[in-house]
Design a protein around this motif. Structure first.
Motif: not given
Length: 167
Positions: A133-150
């Protein structure tokens, strides 16, 4: 409901903007987990439209999802602390108009789960996942593309709804 969970970025289906968070991932019979908001690459009007809960819920249902778990985006966390947001959660009823068919507008009975998680609870969904989650939150905060996964979790939930007419 008891169902597996999948992370779908923002949960936005916008082919007209060449963006589809549901592409390449099976959400049928699953609970989708997504950040609030929409990609920062969208124009202001498009971002506002695709950020709405009703539009996201409709897209999730159209792709076969049985639930929705919303994660707070960085801008929400900064402007509206969880303790303030949660203080009012569930205190007021959700209001919808009744359509000509007698059904509540923008109500999706297919979604058996619909919740928002605090930033302190969200990491538990991602324990043992491909991306923390911490990596995804950082991507989101920086406006970077988000991966999709199970996600390696099963969601169990029950809810009760009462629908009544008022005027």
């Amino acid at each position: 409901v008891r169902a597996p969970a999948v992370f779908v970025g923002y949960g936005v289906h916008a082919p007209e903007l060449e963006h589809d968070d549901f592409a390449g991932i099976d959400v049928k019979g699953k609970v989708v987990v997504a950040f609030s908001g929409a990609p920062p690459s969208f124009g202001a009007n498009e971002r506002a439209y695709h950020s709405t809960g009703s539009v996201k819920a409709k897209a999730a249902v159209e792709h076969g999802a049985v639930g929705w778990i919303g994660l707070r985006a960085a801008h929400q966390i900064e402007r509206y602390p969880w303790q303030d947001w949660s203080r009012n959660a569930g205190l007021r009823p959700t209001m919808a108009w009744i359509g000509a068919d007698g059904a509540a507008a923008d109500f999706h009975p297919e979604l058996k789960v619909s919740v928002s998680l605090s930033e302190s609870a969200a990491p538990f969904l991602f324990e043992g996942a491909k991306h923390p989650y911490s990596a995804l939150a950082k991507l989101q905060a920086n406006g970077e593309p988000l991966p999709r996964f199970a996600l390696p979790v099963q969601i169990s939930s029950a809810k009760t709804s009462r629908i009544e007419r008022i005027s």
